[in-house]
Structures are given as C-alpha cells and as structure tokens.
Design an enzyme around this catalytic site. Structure first.
Site, PDB file in Angstrom:
ATOM      1  N   GLU A 284       0.838  -1.209   0.000  1.00 26.68           N
ATOM      2  CA  GLU A 284       0.000   0.000   0.000  1.00 26.68           C
ATOM      3  C   GLU A 284       0.870   1.255   0.000  1.00 26.68           C
ATOM      4  OE1 GLU A 284      -2.136  -0.290   3.707  1.00 26.68           O
ATOM      5  OE2 GLU A 284      -3.341  -2.000   3.061  1.00 26.68           O
ATOM      6  N   ARG A 287       3.475   7.657  -0.359  1.00 27.45           N
ATOM      7  CA  ARG A 287       4.532   8.649  -0.511  1.00 27.45           C
ATOM      8  C   ARG A 287       5.633   8.209  -1.482  1.00 27.45           C
ATOM      9  NH1 ARG A 287       5.663  12.276   3.644  1.00 27.45           N
ATOM     10  NH2 ARG A 287       4.522  10.844   4.999  1.00 27.45           N
ATOM     11  N   TYR A 327       3.363  18.854  10.642  1.00 25.92           N
ATOM     12  CA  TYR A 327       4.379  17.920  11.163  1.00 25.92           C
ATOM     13  C   TYR A 327       5.739  18.580  11.380  1.00 25.92           C
ATOM     14  CZ  TYR A 327       1.326  14.665   8.493  1.00 25.92           C
ATOM     15  OH  TYR A 327       0.290  13.979   7.940  1.00 25.92           O
ATOM     16  N   CYS A 353      -3.238  34.288   8.070  1.00 27.39           N
ATOM     17  CA  CYS A 353      -3.177  34.937   9.373  1.00 27.39           C
ATOM     18  C   CYS A 353      -2.977  33.923  10.488  1.00 27.39           C
ATOM     19  CB  CYS A 353      -4.452  35.729   9.605  1.00 27.39           C
ATOM     20  SG  CYS A 353      -4.817  36.801   8.219  1.00 27.39           S
ATOM     21  N   GLU A 354      -1.866  33.235  10.480  1.00 32.55           N
ATOM     22  CA  GLU A 354      -1.497  32.265  11.516  1.00 32.55           C
ATOM     23  C   GLU A 354       0.020  32.278  11.592  1.00 32.55           C
ATOM     24  OE1 GLU A 354      -3.467  29.884  13.130  1.00 32.55           O
ATOM     25  OE2 GLU A 354      -5.339  30.200  12.024  1.00 32.55           O
ATOM     26  N   TYR A 381       0.791  14.114  -0.020  1.00 36.32           N
ATOM     27  CA  TYR A 381       0.193  14.819   1.109  1.00 36.32           C
ATOM     28  C   TYR A 381       0.356  16.334   0.950  1.00 36.32           C
ATOM     29  CZ  TYR A 381       0.404  10.032   2.664  1.00 36.32           C
ATOM     30  OH  TYR A 381       0.272   8.661   2.723  1.00 36.32           O
TER      31      TYR A 381
HETATM   32  C1  PLP Z   1      -1.533   6.418   4.493  1.00 34.87           C
HETATM   33  C2  PLP Z   1      -1.590   4.953   4.394  1.00 34.87           C
HETATM   34  C3  PLP Z   1      -0.725   4.279   3.527  1.00 34.87           C
HETATM   35  C4  PLP Z   1       0.352   4.970   2.725  1.00 34.87           C
HETATM   36  O1  PLP Z   1       1.390   5.416   3.521  1.00 34.87           O
HETATM   37  P1  PLP Z   1       2.726   6.035   2.853  1.00 34.87           P
HETATM   38  O2  PLP Z   1       3.571   6.366   3.996  1.00 34.87           O
HETATM   39  O3  PLP Z   1       2.287   7.239   2.082  1.00 34.87           O
HETATM   40  O4  PLP Z   1       3.300   4.986   1.966  1.00 34.87           O
HETATM   41  C5  PLP Z   1      -0.870   2.912   3.414  1.00 34.87           C
HETATM   42  N1  PLP Z   1      -1.804   2.231   4.132  1.00 34.87           N
HETATM   43  C6  PLP Z   1      -2.645   2.856   4.983  1.00 34.87           C
HETATM   44  C7  PLP Z   1      -3.642   2.072   5.727  1.00 34.87           C
HETATM   45  C8  PLP Z   1      -2.560   4.230   5.133  1.00 34.87           C
HETATM   46  O5  PLP Z   1      -3.386   4.848   6.003  1.00 34.87           O
END
Ligand code: PLP
Length: 425
Positions: A284, A287, A327, A353-354, A381
């Site tokens: 999954e 980034r 972050y 304005c922050e 992101y």
């Molecule tokens: C955000 C997320 C990702 C992706 O994370 P990366 O750090 O962008 O690779 C994968 N799985 C789940 C469940 C997420 O919430």
C-alpha cells in the site's frame, strides 16, 4: 535520476521550464512529472514481476484523477480510506476489484457502496466494525471479503503523527487480540476471511521495522492456519520514505532492496512451512510513489526584513501545503532561476493569518519580489491535504510529460468556494 533539474540556469520538470508553467498557469501550482510517477511505480512493479502480488497505491497521498488513471493503466490497485476515494477510482477508470478499503471509521453507507462495487477487501480495524460489516453484507445478500489490520506494536521511529503501529495508536487490532478477533470474524456468516494487513507508519527510511512487522504477521498466519483459518493474502502496508533533501538526513531504503529482502523472507517461510505454496502479497505505498514526483511552484510577493528574521512572503501558504505546519516537516526550497547574488537567511512564509503559516525556516536564498520558488518533493500529502482556509482557492495541478504540459486540475476560483453556500431565506 531526478526529473527536476536545472537547464540553462532554470529549474525544469522533465524538459519544461517551471517559469514557463508559472507564466501560463499562474501560481501557486503543483507540477508533477509523469516520468517520475511511472518510474516510482515501476520500482514496485518490477520487483513484483512474476509473483502473485498487487501494488495498491494509497491514494490519499495524491488522488488527482490523472495520477490515478496513469497508475491504473500500469495495473495498480488502490488503497482507499473513504467512499469518496472509491468514486475517484471509478471515475478514473480504475478497477474496484483491485481496491482495498482501510480506515478505522467506515460508515454503513461506505460499506454498502464498496460492497456494491465488489472491492477486493475490507481492511477491518475493530470487532464492532466486523459486526457492522457482517450485518450490512447480510442485508445485501453478500459476503464481504475481510482482512484484519493487526497492530504489530513495532516502533517505526518516525514522527508521532505518522507512526501508526504502536499500542498507543488508534489503528488496527492489538497483536495479542488478533487470534480472538479472527475467530470472531470466521464465525460471522456474511464475512469471508481472506487476509491480514498492517501499516506501521509513514516516511520510514529503514525497512527493519517493516521486516519485524512481517515476522509477526507470519507467526499469526501460521497460528491461524493451525486452527483451520487459511489466509490468502498478506498486506504489509505502505510507509517507505523519500529523501526530502535536508542536510544530514538518512537515505531512504531503495524500494527494490526492501522488496527483495521481504520476498526472500516470505519465500523461505513458505518453503519451510507451506511446501513452497505462494501467498499473495499486497503493498500500500503512497509517498514512495508520488512524493518526489512534484513541486509546489510559488511566487515571492514581498521580501520583509525583520528585527530577528527576514521573511520571504510567497503566494503559497499552509492551506496549499500543510506538511510544515502540521508535522514541522522540512521541505527543500529552490529558486527557479539560479542566481549568483548573495543569499540571505529567510523564513519562507505564506499570507495566512497564523504564525503556523510557514513553509520553510532559516533558508539561504538569493531572492527578490517576483521571483519563483519551488517547494521540492511536494507530490505526496500536498494537494490532498490542501484546504480553503482564508477563502483561498486551492492550487492548479499540472502534469508534465517531456515538453508537454497537461492541466489536470484548474485553479479554484473564489466563486467555486462559496458556490455551495446560501443565505437564510
Ligand atoms: C496512508 C496509508 C498508507 C500509505 O502510507 P505512505 O507512507 O504514504 O506509503 C498505506 N496504508 C494505509 C492504511 C494508510 O493509512
């Protein structure tokens, strides 16, 4: 190879000069490289070649339809966290049969939509969610494919906001409760237990915590098999980090190295305990697919000398790019035109304005009002976290393909921002 480089003193995306993009489309604008996207995806796809594996791009990192379309054409599946994201996948021509649905708060309506499109798997995060999904699927006369998101309690050693695999995090089923939770799932008539998953955090530079999590998942799979619960896939999540360019930062592990080590362990395990029978592996990544494919292009409005600090006030702000404010993320800032003038130290800030509205601190830049800057590695992101705070329209998005520029999202106009509102009748 970077797809952003200086040619004749001007920063280019592939073969397109960023100043030309600013002149045509205005600023602030996100600019992505198509070649960079395809090359990042290939790093995963090539390492998975010939295996039963699926790369489900975590689209919350960047969900522009054009990005999804390009990835879908490469065979990508998608990791979604809302019904809105599922509708985006479908709108982009992606295959719902390659979609996995993550997240701790799935509503009944979201479950119904996902079931009606026959998604690949629900990554379930709690017992109440199992019961809800069982009930929703039953009412539709369906069986929902489920995987449990297990929290392996490993320290991903990343920023607390993006660490998700520790006991104190809201995510997943605690490792010690996983067996019982699987037993519950296996008894629910409208669920089909198919897999296991985890996602321990984001911007991981080292794969050791991921391999540690893998070992824990492997143990669980074998314990379940001993009870007659056979899992068909193992989803190791995303989380591989990218280089942001900060001095002294550790280099992120190369995707092919990580996948090589991971497959080696999986193969050895399957050989030792499952007669070499393969198991489907799902990734999954977010980034590591889109982080370094894009920059946020912004123009300097004012140079404001201060008593303690000099400020470089630009037309992009925290609403366009939240990572620094949220972050304290460090993002590299490059002048689009290389300048030999003497640099001064600046905080690069937006017009909001922050006091939290900053993009970069203490940077040595030779800049003047009207100059263009590129906030580097802003592809993940960035736009997906953008808001309309201060009634600021979100940036335009461009995909560069060689010398060609495609506007893949037009800039929001003020009228777009209040089009859904009305006064009292
Ligand atoms: C955000 C997320 C990702 C992706 O994370 P990366 O750090 O962008 O690779 C994968 N799985 C789940 C469940 C997420 O919430």
């Amino acid at each position: 190879m970077s797809h952003f480089s200086y040619q004749n003193g001007v920063l280019h995306a592939e073969n397109t000069a960023l100043d030309a993009i600013a002149a045509e489309f205005g600023t602030p604008t996100y600019v992505y490289s198509k070649a960079a996207l395809l090359s990042n995806f290939s790093a995963y796809a090539d390492a998975c070649q010939g295996r039963d594996a699926l790369v489900c791009y975590a689209m919350k990192a960047n969900s522009n339809l054009a990005i999804l379309d390009l990835l879908a054409r490469q065979g990508a599946g998608f990791d979604i966290v809302s019904s809105g994201e599922l509708l985006r996948v479908i709108a982009a021509g992606g295959d719902p049969g390659k979609v996995i649905f993550s997240g701790v708060g799935k509503s009944e309506e979201e479950m119904r939509l996902a079931l009606s499109h026959d998604i690949l798997c629900f990554n379930v995060e709690s017992i109440p969610e199992l019961h809800r999904l069982n009930q929703v699927a039953g009412a539709m006369g369906k069986q929902a494919p489920v995987s449990l998101r297990v929290n392996p309690n490993v320290d991903a050693k990343t920023h607390p906001y993006i660490a998700t695999g520790l006991k104190a995090n809201k995510f997943g089923v605690a490792f010690d409760d996983a067996l019982d939770t699987y037993r519950t799932a296996a008894q629910l008539p409208h669920l089909r237990v198919v897999g296991i998953d985890c996602h321990i955090g984001s911007q991981l530079l080292d794969d050791a915590p991921l391999l540690e999590a893998l070992d824990k998942l492997i143990d669980l799979i074998d314990m379940l098999a001993a009870e007659g619960i056979t899992l068909h896939h193992l989803d190791i999540g995303g989380g591989i980090g990218i280089a942001y360019g900060e001095e002294g930062e550790d280099e992120p592990v190369a995707v092919q190295d990580y996948l090589g080590r991971l497959f080696k362990r999986i193969d050895a395990w399957r050989l030792a305990r499952h007669n070499g029978a393969p198991i489907k592996v799902i990734f999954e990544p977010g980034r590591s697919i889109v982080g370094n494919i894009g920059v946020l292009l912004t123009r300097v409005e004012y140079i404001k000398p201060g008593e303690e600090k000099n400020f470089c006030v630009v037309d992009a702000a925290m609403n366009d790019l939240m990572r620094p404010a949220l972050y304290q993320a460090w993002m590299d800032v490059q002048a689009v035109k290389q300048d030999n003038g003497a640099p001064l130290c600046y905080d690069v800030v937006g017009p909001i304005c922050e006091s939290g509205d900053w993009l970069a601190r203490d940077r040595h830049l030779a800049v003047a009002s009207g100059d263009l800057l590129a906030i580097m590695a802003a592809g993940a992101y960035g736009m997906t976290m953008a808001s309309n705070y201060n009634t600021r329209g979100r940036p335009a998005e461009i995909i560069v393909d060689g010398e060609q520029c495609h506007l893949v999202r037009r800039r929001e106009l003020p009228a777009d921002l209040f089009a859904l509102e009305s006064t009292l009748k």
